[in-house]
Design a protein around this motif. Sequence first.
Motif, PDB file in Angstrom:
ATOM      1  N   ASP A  15      67.656  55.326  10.050  1.00 44.30           N
ATOM      2  CA  ASP A  15      68.450  56.358  10.719  1.00 44.30           C
ATOM      3  C   ASP A  15      69.377  57.140   9.797  1.00 44.30           C
ATOM      4  N   GLU A  16      69.106  57.096   8.475  1.00 46.05           N
ATOM      5  CA  GLU A  16      69.866  57.954   7.562  1.00 46.05           C
ATOM      6  C   GLU A  16      68.872  58.864   6.856  1.00 46.05           C
ATOM      7  N   THR A  17      69.196  60.168   6.847  1.00 49.01           N
ATOM      8  CA  THR A  17      68.393  61.102   6.058  1.00 49.01           C
ATOM      9  C   THR A  17      69.151  61.256   4.751  1.00 49.01           C
ATOM     10  N   VAL A  32      73.622  62.233  -1.225  1.00 49.19           N
ATOM     11  CA  VAL A  32      73.931  62.875   0.056  1.00 49.19           C
ATOM     12  C   VAL A  32      73.289  62.074   1.192  1.00 49.19           C
ATOM     13  N   ILE A  33      74.098  61.741   2.196  1.00 45.15           N
ATOM     14  CA  ILE A  33      73.589  60.952   3.331  1.00 45.15           C
ATOM     15  C   ILE A  33      73.968  61.647   4.635  1.00 45.15           C
ATOM     16  N   SER A  34      72.963  61.939   5.445  1.00 43.86           N
ATOM     17  CA  SER A  34      73.243  62.464   6.776  1.00 43.86           C
ATOM     18  C   SER A  34      72.950  61.329   7.758  1.00 43.86           C
ATOM     19  N   SER A  35      74.017  60.763   8.334  1.00 43.43           N
ATOM     20  CA  SER A  35      73.838  59.601   9.203  1.00 43.43           C
ATOM     21  C   SER A  35      73.621  60.031  10.647  1.00 43.43           C
ATOM     22  N   GLN A  36      72.749  59.289  11.313  1.00 50.44           N
ATOM     23  CA  GLN A  36      72.473  59.577  12.731  1.00 50.44           C
ATOM     24  C   GLN A  36      73.193  58.594  13.643  1.00 50.44           C
ATOM     25  N   ILE A  37      74.086  57.795  13.073  1.00 50.02           N
ATOM     26  CA  ILE A  37      74.698  56.697  13.849  1.00 50.02           C
ATOM     27  C   ILE A  37      75.298  57.177  15.173  1.00 50.02           C
ATOM     28  N   GLU A  38      76.032  58.284  15.124  1.00 49.16           N
ATOM     29  CA  GLU A  38      76.693  58.783  16.337  1.00 49.16           C
ATOM     30  C   GLU A  38      75.694  59.027  17.457  1.00 49.16           C
ATOM     31  N   LEU A  39      74.531  59.552  17.073  1.00 46.00           N
ATOM     32  CA  LEU A  39      73.478  59.862  18.037  1.00 46.00           C
ATOM     33  C   LEU A  39      72.894  58.589  18.666  1.00 46.00           C
ATOM     34  N   HIS A  40      72.598  57.598  17.807  1.00 40.31           N
ATOM     35  CA  HIS A  40      71.960  56.370  18.293  1.00 40.31           C
ATOM     36  C   HIS A  40      72.928  55.452  19.047  1.00 40.31           C
ATOM     37  N   LYS A  41      74.233  55.633  18.784  1.00 42.20           N
ATOM     38  CA  LYS A  41      75.266  54.861  19.494  1.00 42.20           C
ATOM     39  C   LYS A  41      75.105  54.996  20.998  1.00 42.20           C
ATOM     40  N   LEU A  42      74.716  56.184  21.436  1.00 39.44           N
ATOM     41  CA  LEU A  42      74.545  56.460  22.866  1.00 39.44           C
ATOM     42  C   LEU A  42      73.543  55.511  23.504  1.00 39.44           C
ATOM     43  N   ILE A  50      63.780  59.654  18.207  1.00 39.90           N
ATOM     44  CA  ILE A  50      64.932  60.522  17.929  1.00 39.90           C
ATOM     45  C   ILE A  50      65.197  60.551  16.425  1.00 39.90           C
ATOM     46  N   ALA A  51      65.040  59.384  15.779  1.00 37.90           N
ATOM     47  CA  ALA A  51      65.267  59.309  14.328  1.00 37.90           C
ATOM     48  C   ALA A  51      64.337  60.280  13.597  1.00 37.90           C
ATOM     49  N   SER A  52      63.042  60.263  13.947  1.00 42.60           N
ATOM     50  CA  SER A  52      62.077  61.151  13.271  1.00 42.60           C
ATOM     51  C   SER A  52      62.461  62.614  13.466  1.00 42.60           C
ATOM     52  N   ARG A  53      62.802  62.963  14.687  1.00 44.99           N
ATOM     53  CA  ARG A  53      63.155  64.361  14.973  1.00 44.99           C
ATOM     54  C   ARG A  53      64.369  64.810  14.173  1.00 44.99           C
ATOM     55  N   LYS A  54      65.335  63.918  14.058  1.00 46.55           N
ATOM     56  CA  LYS A  54      66.560  64.256  13.332  1.00 46.55           C
ATOM     57  C   LYS A  54      66.261  64.400  11.826  1.00 46.55           C
ATOM     58  N   HIS A  55      65.396  63.510  11.309  1.00 54.41           N
ATOM     59  CA  HIS A  55      65.037  63.595   9.879  1.00 54.41           C
ATOM     60  C   HIS A  55      64.422  64.951   9.572  1.00 54.41           C
ATOM     61  N   ILE A  56      63.507  65.398  10.430  1.00 49.54           N
ATOM     62  CA  ILE A  56      62.806  66.663  10.174  1.00 49.54           C
ATOM     63  C   ILE A  56      63.789  67.833  10.179  1.00 49.54           C
ATOM     64  N   GLU A  57      64.803  67.703  11.012  1.00 52.07           N
ATOM     65  CA  GLU A  57      65.808  68.766  11.115  1.00 52.07           C
ATOM     66  C   GLU A  57      66.682  68.825   9.864  1.00 52.07           C
TER      67      GLU A  57
END
Length: 341
Positions: A15-17, A32-42, A50-57
């Motif tokens: 979950d980190e790009t 450089v790290i773009s973390s998705q933690i906030e998103l997956h917390k939900l 969701i992880a794959s979609r966020k990585h592509i973005e």
Amino acid sequence: MEKDVYILAIESSCDETAAAVVKNGRYVLSNVISSQIELHKLYGGVVPEIASRKHIEKINQVIEEALEQAGMTLEEMDAIGVTYGPGLVGALLVGVAEAKAIAYAANKPLVGVHHIEGHISANYIENLELEPPFVCLVVSGGHTHLVVVDDYGKYQIIGRTRDDAAGEAFDKVARAIGLGYPGGPKIDKLSKEGNPNAIKFPKAHIEDGKYDFSFSGVKSAVLNYINGAQMKGETIVEADIAASFQKAVTDVLVEHAMMAVKDFGMKKFAIAGGVASNSTLRGAMKEACEKNGIEFYYPSPILCTDNAAMIGAAAYYEYMAGVRHGWDLNAVPNLKLGERI
Ligand code: KG4
Ligand code: ZN
């Protein structure tokens, strides 16, 4: 004087790009790290789709930033390193496809890296004197491996978890006491207010694998303890549960690690992976190493959790060993350590 080797590294296994530029496997020019933690917390955990979609973005932006912060261009890179397993297949594919596209377009060699080799290699970054052989305990959300690092790129896994990974156990126990995701750092913090000897949770020892681990027993014991207390109408002290659980996990990790170091006649020991930033574990390992005359190595917290600098470090040693991947490189979700595809 040998020429410097610059690697652009990409990591997207969970979950980190992340992207980084690393010089000679040891010097991080950008991370450089773009973390998705906030998103997956939900959702209380990582949702693969969701992880794959966020990585592509995020991936192009993260790579551009990594090059910019390093003050370098793609043309100046010697190779592109990328995690190709293990991990979530859809997430891995984003990084692998991106790395292949960049390597093809810029005419650079492509070097696929094992995620765990990356975690282990994080230790090379801040410890310039560290060289194999050593024993490394890799403890993350997906893995708990006790590894003998014989040489760069040469590993023997001597112990592994039979069920949950250490980080997974932290996350599940944290959820049970209402701390939310990701649980590791929250248990770490709450434990400081608790008594680690308040509750005796079991420490699993495996009959036919002396270095192996099992964390499902301690996790169930915590859940049973909470249920039992609730049924009896007793109030539970979350901090005591957190501290006692953490102690049960830490004691076993330390015990097995020290046994391995002694059995294999090693003088150096390192920890790696997300759980390696746990303050109690670090403290206990440091003390045990001092007692046994072992040199102890550990990465900064930012290099413990998933990042691309560690992938750049690992990719350098693979690159120097002549490893090059072709355009058929694929994501391998269950890639074995030491296996080169
Ligand atoms: O290495 P990592 O970022 O991802 C994987 O490759 O799995 O590890 C994430 C795991 C999560 O389970 C998280 O709860 C745990 O590392 N973690 C911690 C701490 N910081 C992160 N566990 C215990 N104490 C911490 N301070
Ligand atoms: Zn990881």
